[in-house]
Write an enzyme that holds these catalytic residues in place. Structure first.
Site, PDB file in Angstrom:
ATOM      1  N   PRO A  32       0.864  -1.164  -0.027  1.00  0.00           N
ATOM      2  CA  PRO A  32       0.081   0.089   0.110  1.00  0.00           C
ATOM      3  C   PRO A  32       0.748   1.075  -0.065  1.00  0.00           C
ATOM      4  O   PRO A  32       1.929   1.171   0.551  1.00  0.00           O
ATOM      5  CB  PRO A  32      -0.876  -0.040   1.404  1.00  0.00           C
ATOM      6  CG  PRO A  32      -0.901  -1.638   1.616  1.00  0.00           C
ATOM      7  CD  PRO A  32       0.473  -2.140   1.070  1.00  0.00           C
ATOM      8  N   TYR A  33       0.194   2.123  -0.577  1.00  0.00           N
ATOM      9  CA  TYR A  33       0.755   3.690  -0.683  1.00  0.00           C
ATOM     10  C   TYR A  33       2.329   3.734  -1.400  1.00  0.00           C
ATOM     11  O   TYR A  33       2.891   4.375  -1.164  1.00  0.00           O
ATOM     12  CB  TYR A  33       1.055   4.158   0.922  1.00  0.00           C
ATOM     13  CG  TYR A  33      -0.101   4.315   1.725  1.00  0.00           C
ATOM     14  CD1 TYR A  33      -1.460   4.770   1.281  1.00  0.00           C
ATOM     15  CD2 TYR A  33      -0.252   3.015   2.727  1.00  0.00           C
ATOM     16  CE1 TYR A  33      -2.335   4.719   2.277  1.00  0.00           C
ATOM     17  CE2 TYR A  33      -1.466   2.925   3.401  1.00  0.00           C
ATOM     18  CZ  TYR A  33      -2.485   3.905   3.162  1.00  0.00           C
ATOM     19  OH  TYR A  33      -3.462   3.546   3.993  1.00  0.00           O
ATOM     20  N   ARG A  34       2.287   2.770  -2.330  1.00  0.00           N
ATOM     21  CA  ARG A  34       3.714   2.674  -3.070  1.00  0.00           C
ATOM     22  C   ARG A  34       4.815   2.323  -2.054  1.00  0.00           C
ATOM     23  O   ARG A  34       6.036   2.774  -2.497  1.00  0.00           O
ATOM     24  CB  ARG A  34       3.646   3.850  -3.796  1.00  0.00           C
ATOM     25  CG  ARG A  34       2.638   4.103  -5.058  1.00  0.00           C
ATOM     26  CD  ARG A  34       2.931   5.159  -6.026  1.00  0.00           C
ATOM     27  NE  ARG A  34       3.870   4.826  -7.014  1.00  0.00           N
ATOM     28  CZ  ARG A  34       3.699   3.962  -7.848  1.00  0.00           C
ATOM     29  NH1 ARG A  34       2.938   3.491  -8.003  1.00  0.00           N
ATOM     30  NH2 ARG A  34       4.794   3.628  -8.432  1.00  0.00           N
ATOM     31  N   LEU A  35       4.495   1.802  -0.876  1.00  0.00           N
ATOM     32  CA  LEU A  35       5.866   1.481   0.007  1.00  0.00           C
ATOM     33  C   LEU A  35       6.260  -0.177  -0.477  1.00  0.00           C
ATOM     34  O   LEU A  35       6.186  -0.982   0.452  1.00  0.00           O
ATOM     35  CB  LEU A  35       5.227   1.623   1.463  1.00  0.00           C
ATOM     36  CG  LEU A  35       4.730   3.221   1.771  1.00  0.00           C
ATOM     37  CD1 LEU A  35       4.402   3.067   3.254  1.00  0.00           C
ATOM     38  CD2 LEU A  35       5.833   4.229   1.501  1.00  0.00           C
ATOM     39  N   HIS A  36       6.526   0.000  -1.746  1.00  0.00           N
ATOM     40  CA  HIS A  36       6.837  -1.480  -2.057  1.00  0.00           C
ATOM     41  C   HIS A  36       7.819  -2.046  -1.487  1.00  0.00           C
ATOM     42  O   HIS A  36       8.951  -1.498  -1.041  1.00  0.00           O
ATOM     43  CB  HIS A  36       6.974  -1.278  -3.820  1.00  0.00           C
ATOM     44  CG  HIS A  36       5.800  -0.616  -4.465  1.00  0.00           C
ATOM     45  ND1 HIS A  36       4.563  -0.908  -4.269  1.00  0.00           N
ATOM     46  CD2 HIS A  36       6.050   0.267  -5.451  1.00  0.00           C
ATOM     47  CE1 HIS A  36       4.064  -0.125  -4.974  1.00  0.00           C
ATOM     48  NE2 HIS A  36       4.761   0.620  -5.674  1.00  0.00           N
TER      49      HIS A  36
END
Length: 200
Positions: free
Chosen positions: A177-181
């Site tokens: 989520p939230y581009r916190l890959h």
């Protein structure tokens, strides 16, 4: 921040690849083995296209092609490639980079024989990647090959074979989520691997 497990840095990269491919095979609507294959000319001009992975083990990752196609010519002149698998259904990617080697004639023969009859005839009839004046020319060549071989065996053309990418780096990417890959890369170190997690 998420219940998605982090990539296991203790995993063997080939085993992890097989596990992720298995997950994709259960969820992708078609062709979970589809991958982008990037090649380049000797002076560094890149090109990329979608192909199907046809073999994967600890030796490397295999695909097949007409050796006189653009990718075939580029790989023969500059034997390095990069692969990218992107599975939207499981929100994962795998990137693979390394030199390539030709598969053995026995491997190429075995895979060619496993293809459908029309696919084998198509490989004979096609001057892959080269200009085609009109579709009917190709269809006439396909018909001629069909008539030539009839119900008999269809030999693998001399200009059709495969390449194995010998991985020097394998990167795994998991959407979070939230581009916190979550990203981790295994890099070849002699007969072993170094592994590190990467910033998103």
């Amino acid at each position: 921040m998420s219940d998605i497990p982090l990539i296991d840095l203790k995993a063997d990269p080939f085993a992890l690849f097989a596990a992720w491919m298995s997950d994709a095979e259960k969820s992708e609507p078609n062709d979970p083995n589809a991958m982008a294959v990037a090649t380049a000319t000797p002076d560094g001009r890149p090109s990329v296209r979608m192909l199907l992975l046809k073999g994967a083990d600890e030796r490397g990752f295999v695909f097949y092609t007409n050796l006189e196609s653009r990718k075939g010519r580029e790989l023969l002149a500059n034997p390095h490639a990069a692969l990218l698998f992107h599975w939207k259904s499981v929100r994962r990617q795998i990137r693979i980079e390394g030199p390539v080697e030709a598969v053995s004639a026995a491997e190429a023969d075995a895979y060619f024989a496993s293809r459908s009859r029309m696919s084998r005839l198509g490989a004979i009839a096609s001057d892959q990647s080269r200009p085609l004046a009109d579709r009917s020319t190709f269809e006439e060549r396909l018909k001629a090959a069909d008539e030539k071989y009839g119900d008999g065996p269809i030999p693998r053309p001399a200009n059709w074979s495969g390449f194995r990418v010998l991985p020097e780096a394998i990167e795994f990417w998991q959407d979070r989520p939230y581009r916190l890959h979550d990203r981790a890369v295994w890099t070849r170190d002699g007969n072993g691997w170094n592994v590190t997690r990467l910033y998103p």
